[in-house]
Design a protein around this motif. Structure first.
Motif, PDB file in Angstrom:
ATOM      1  N   LYS A  92       0.830  -1.207   0.000  1.00  0.00           N
ATOM      2  CA  LYS A  92       0.000   0.000   0.000  1.00  0.00           C
ATOM      3  C   LYS A  92       0.869   1.264   0.000  1.00  0.00           C
ATOM      4  O   LYS A  92       0.557   2.265   0.673  1.00  0.00           O
ATOM      5  CB  LYS A  92      -0.923   0.013   1.219  1.00  0.00           C
ATOM      6  N   ASP A  93       1.922   1.201  -0.748  1.00  0.00           N
ATOM      7  CA  ASP A  93       2.903   2.288  -0.764  1.00  0.00           C
ATOM      8  C   ASP A  93       2.565   3.271  -1.885  1.00  0.00           C
ATOM      9  O   ASP A  93       3.104   3.215  -2.985  1.00  0.00           O
ATOM     10  CB  ASP A  93       4.313   1.709  -0.963  1.00  0.00           C
ATOM     11  N   LYS A  94       1.672   4.215  -1.585  1.00  0.00           N
ATOM     12  CA  LYS A  94       1.215   5.147  -2.620  1.00  0.00           C
ATOM     13  C   LYS A  94       2.330   6.088  -3.068  1.00  0.00           C
ATOM     14  O   LYS A  94       2.438   6.409  -4.254  1.00  0.00           O
ATOM     15  CB  LYS A  94       0.016   5.943  -2.132  1.00  0.00           C
ATOM     16  N   TRP A  95       3.145   6.529  -2.126  1.00  0.00           N
ATOM     17  CA  TRP A  95       4.246   7.417  -2.504  1.00  0.00           C
ATOM     18  C   TRP A  95       5.294   6.676  -3.320  1.00  0.00           C
ATOM     19  O   TRP A  95       5.855   7.226  -4.281  1.00  0.00           O
ATOM     20  CB  TRP A  95       4.886   8.040  -1.272  1.00  0.00           C
ATOM     21  N   GLY A  96       5.567   5.440  -2.940  1.00  0.00           N
ATOM     22  CA  GLY A  96       6.518   4.631  -3.702  1.00  0.00           C
ATOM     23  C   GLY A  96       6.047   4.422  -5.129  1.00  0.00           C
ATOM     24  O   GLY A  96       6.832   4.527  -6.079  1.00  0.00           O
ATOM     25  N   ILE A  97       4.754   4.151  -5.285  1.00  0.00           N
ATOM     26  CA  ILE A  97       4.184   3.956  -6.629  1.00  0.00           C
ATOM     27  C   ILE A  97       4.290   5.241  -7.445  1.00  0.00           C
ATOM     28  O   ILE A  97       4.707   5.229  -8.610  1.00  0.00           O
ATOM     29  CB  ILE A  97       2.713   3.515  -6.531  1.00  0.00           C
ATOM     30  N   LEU A  98       3.912   6.361  -6.829  1.00  0.00           N
ATOM     31  CA  LEU A  98       3.931   7.636  -7.543  1.00  0.00           C
ATOM     32  C   LEU A  98       5.327   7.972  -8.049  1.00  0.00           C
ATOM     33  O   LEU A  98       5.515   8.280  -9.239  1.00  0.00           O
ATOM     34  CB  LEU A  98       3.422   8.754  -6.634  1.00  0.00           C
ATOM     35  N   PHE A  99       6.308   7.897  -7.170  1.00  0.00           N
ATOM     36  CA  PHE A  99       7.651   8.292  -7.575  1.00  0.00           C
ATOM     37  C   PHE A  99       8.319   7.242  -8.459  1.00  0.00           C
ATOM     38  O   PHE A  99       9.189   7.572  -9.261  1.00  0.00           O
ATOM     39  CB  PHE A  99       8.505   8.595  -6.341  1.00  0.00           C
ATOM     40  N   PHE A 100       7.906   5.995  -8.333  1.00  0.00           N
ATOM     41  CA  PHE A 100       8.397   4.970  -9.254  1.00  0.00           C
ATOM     42  C   PHE A 100       7.926   5.280 -10.670  1.00  0.00           C
ATOM     43  O   PHE A 100       8.705   5.234 -11.628  1.00  0.00           O
ATOM     44  CB  PHE A 100       7.917   3.588  -8.817  1.00  0.00           C
ATOM     45  N   LEU A 101       6.635   5.616 -10.797  1.00  0.00           N
ATOM     46  CA  LEU A 101       6.092   5.955 -12.113  1.00  0.00           C
ATOM     47  C   LEU A 101       6.712   7.238 -12.658  1.00  0.00           C
ATOM     48  O   LEU A 101       6.980   7.346 -13.857  1.00  0.00           O
ATOM     49  CB  LEU A 101       4.572   6.105 -12.024  1.00  0.00           C
ATOM     50  N   VAL A 102       6.959   8.201 -11.790  1.00  0.00           N
ATOM     51  CA  VAL A 102       7.617   9.437 -12.217  1.00  0.00           C
ATOM     52  C   VAL A 102       9.027   9.151 -12.699  1.00  0.00           C
ATOM     53  O   VAL A 102       9.461   9.640 -13.752  1.00  0.00           O
ATOM     54  CB  VAL A 102       7.642  10.464 -11.060  1.00  0.00           C
ATOM     55  N   ALA A 103       9.755   8.336 -11.927  1.00  0.00           N
ATOM     56  CA  ALA A 103      11.140   8.021 -12.285  1.00  0.00           C
ATOM     57  C   ALA A 103      11.214   7.318 -13.636  1.00  0.00           C
ATOM     58  O   ALA A 103      11.978   7.718 -14.522  1.00  0.00           O
ATOM     59  CB  ALA A 103      11.775   7.153 -11.196  1.00  0.00           C
ATOM     60  N   VAL A 104      10.414   6.276 -13.801  1.00  0.00           N
ATOM     61  CA  VAL A 104      10.467   5.475 -15.020  1.00  0.00           C
ATOM     62  C   VAL A 104       9.820   6.207 -16.197  1.00  0.00           C
ATOM     63  O   VAL A 104      10.381   6.271 -17.292  1.00  0.00           O
ATOM     64  CB  VAL A 104       9.780   4.111 -14.795  1.00  0.00           C
ATOM     65  N   GLY A 105       8.632   6.771 -15.962  1.00  0.00           N
ATOM     66  CA  GLY A 105       7.901   7.416 -17.049  1.00  0.00           C
ATOM     67  C   GLY A 105       8.576   8.670 -17.571  1.00  0.00           C
ATOM     68  O   GLY A 105       8.848   8.793 -18.779  1.00  0.00           O
ATOM     69  N   ILE A 106       8.856   9.597 -16.686  1.00  0.00           N
ATOM     70  CA  ILE A 106       9.498  10.837 -17.122  1.00  0.00           C
ATOM     71  C   ILE A 106      10.935  10.567 -17.552  1.00  0.00           C
ATOM     72  O   ILE A 106      11.465  11.259 -18.432  1.00  0.00           O
ATOM     73  CB  ILE A 106       9.438  11.896 -16.007  1.00  0.00           C
ATOM     74  N   GLY A 107      11.549   9.537 -16.962  1.00  0.00           N
ATOM     75  CA  GLY A 107      12.894   9.151 -17.412  1.00  0.00           C
ATOM     76  C   GLY A 107      12.904   8.788 -18.883  1.00  0.00           C
ATOM     77  O   GLY A 107      13.838   9.145 -19.619  1.00  0.00           O
ATOM     78  N   GLY A 108      11.852   8.085 -19.322  1.00  0.00           N
ATOM     79  CA  GLY A 108      11.749   7.747 -20.742  1.00  0.00           C
ATOM     80  C   GLY A 108      11.584   8.979 -21.616  1.00  0.00           C
ATOM     81  O   GLY A 108      12.178   9.067 -22.699  1.00  0.00           O
ATOM     82  N   LEU A 109      10.797   9.948 -21.136  1.00  0.00           N
ATOM     83  CA  LEU A 109      10.633  11.190 -21.894  1.00  0.00           C
ATOM     84  C   LEU A 109      11.934  11.980 -21.954  1.00  0.00           C
ATOM     85  O   LEU A 109      12.270  12.572 -22.993  1.00  0.00           O
ATOM     86  CB  LEU A 109       9.528  12.042 -21.254  1.00  0.00           C
ATOM     87  N   LEU A 110      12.681  11.992 -20.857  1.00  0.00           N
ATOM     88  CA  LEU A 110      13.962  12.692 -20.837  1.00  0.00           C
ATOM     89  C   LEU A 110      14.942  12.078 -21.834  1.00  0.00           C
ATOM     90  O   LEU A 110      15.709  12.796 -22.488  1.00  0.00           O
ATOM     91  CB  LEU A 110      14.559  12.654 -19.426  1.00  0.00           C
ATOM     92  N   THR A 111      14.890  10.751 -21.953  1.00  0.00           N
ATOM     93  CA  THR A 111      15.759  10.069 -22.914  1.00  0.00           C
ATOM     94  C   THR A 111      15.476  10.560 -24.330  1.00  0.00           C
ATOM     95  O   THR A 111      16.391  10.883 -25.096  1.00  0.00           O
ATOM     96  CB  THR A 111      15.561   8.547 -22.846  1.00  0.00           C
ATOM     97  N   LYS A 112      14.191  10.615 -24.677  1.00  0.00           N
ATOM     98  CA  LYS A 112      13.810  11.079 -26.016  1.00  0.00           C
ATOM     99  C   LYS A 112      14.205  12.533 -26.239  1.00  0.00           C
ATOM    100  O   LYS A 112      14.663  12.914 -27.322  1.00  0.00           O
ATOM    101  CB  LYS A 112      12.305  10.901 -26.218  1.00  0.00           C
ATOM    102  N   MET A 113      14.048  13.358 -25.214  1.00  0.00           N
ATOM    103  CA  MET A 113      14.409  14.762 -25.325  1.00  0.00           C
ATOM    104  C   MET A 113      15.909  14.929 -25.558  1.00  0.00           C
ATOM    105  O   MET A 113      16.343  15.727 -26.400  1.00  0.00           O
ATOM    106  CB  MET A 113      13.979  15.515 -24.066  1.00  0.00           C
TER     107      MET A 113
END
Length: 248
Positions: A92-113
């Motif tokens: 039930k780690d809502k903060w862990g989920i949020l920042f995991f998705l931010v790390a992985v998701g935005i990380g992918g966008l940063l790669t493309k940029m």
């Protein structure tokens, strides 16, 4: 109060250390990118590529193709989905989920940029191993470091025994390294692309983990940062005045 101030001091020391490391990596990445754009990494890249060509075998070809898939978008997306499910259902780690998705998701966008910013061509084009588009930095390297690095963080924070944690971290670190090596071996990237991917991934991962730790500290601790900093500074000033009283 002294105990609370000590905790605050340690927290901000670690925060400063993390930001300092991220800043150092940012400087290194900027310097590396500049050298790549000025074609000053040719000897470095050529030496390592030549070494991999010298050890080229059918067995290594198959092994590296298998390893490189463990850093591919489809594979990391599948593992990311499983990770989110486990974090929600078991912890039930809502903060862990949020920042995991931010790390992985935005990380992918940063790669493309970053790829679009530097527009470096690849050593070779091969859609079968995701070797299309621009080369710098390596998306496999950056994505795998962010994903597996975050998993390492979760393992460290978990309740497993020390041996399990050390073995898991060691194996994942080896896997990330091998994924980067596979990109060079298969001709998908220059070594400097892989190095840049690791550095960029480390910067983003560190920033995400610092933000996560900060949020968790605020939400779990009865000590609020603003007041804690104020009290810590007051305690330090009092100690200094007591140690070095003003001359009357």
């Amino acid at each position: 109060m002294i105990k609370e101030n000590t905790k605050v001091g340690i927290t901000f020391l670690l925060l400063g250390l993390g930001l300092g490391i991220a800043a150092l990596f940012l400087v290194i990445f900027t310097e590396l990118a500049e050298e790549v754009m000025e074609n000053e990494m040719r000897r470095f890249d050529g030496t390592i590529i030549g070494y991999f060509k010298a050890i080229d075998t059918p067995f290594l070809d198959s092994a590296m193709i298998f390893i490189t898939e463990m850093g591919s978008v489809w594979f990391l997306t599948t593992l990311s989905t499983l990770t989110v499910v486990v974090l929600w259902v078991k912890y039930k780690d809502k903060w862990g989920i949020l920042f995991f998705l931010v790390a992985v998701g935005i990380g992918g966008l940063l790669t493309k940029m970053l790829k679009g910013l530097y527009e470096r061509g690849r050593p070779s084009i091969n859609p079968e191993i995701d070797a299309v588009g621009y080369s710098f930095p390596s998306g496999h390297s950056m994505g795998s470091l962010i994903f597996y690095g975050f998993i390492m963080y979760l393992v460290i924070r978990g309740n497993g025994n020390a041996l399990f944690k050390w073995v898991s971290i060691f194996l994942m670190a080896i896997l990330v390294t091998l994924i980067g090596m596979s990109r060079v071996y298969l001709g998908a990237h220059f070594p400097s692309d892989v190095l840049a991917g690791f550095i960029a991934g480390a910067i983003w991962l560190i920033l995400c983990l610092i933000a996560l730790e900060w949020i968790q500290w605020q939400s779990k601790s009865s000590v609020r940062p603003v007041y804690a900093i104020r009290d810590m500074l007051v305690s330090i000033l009092r100690a200094v005045k007591k140690r070095f009283p003003a001359n009357k």
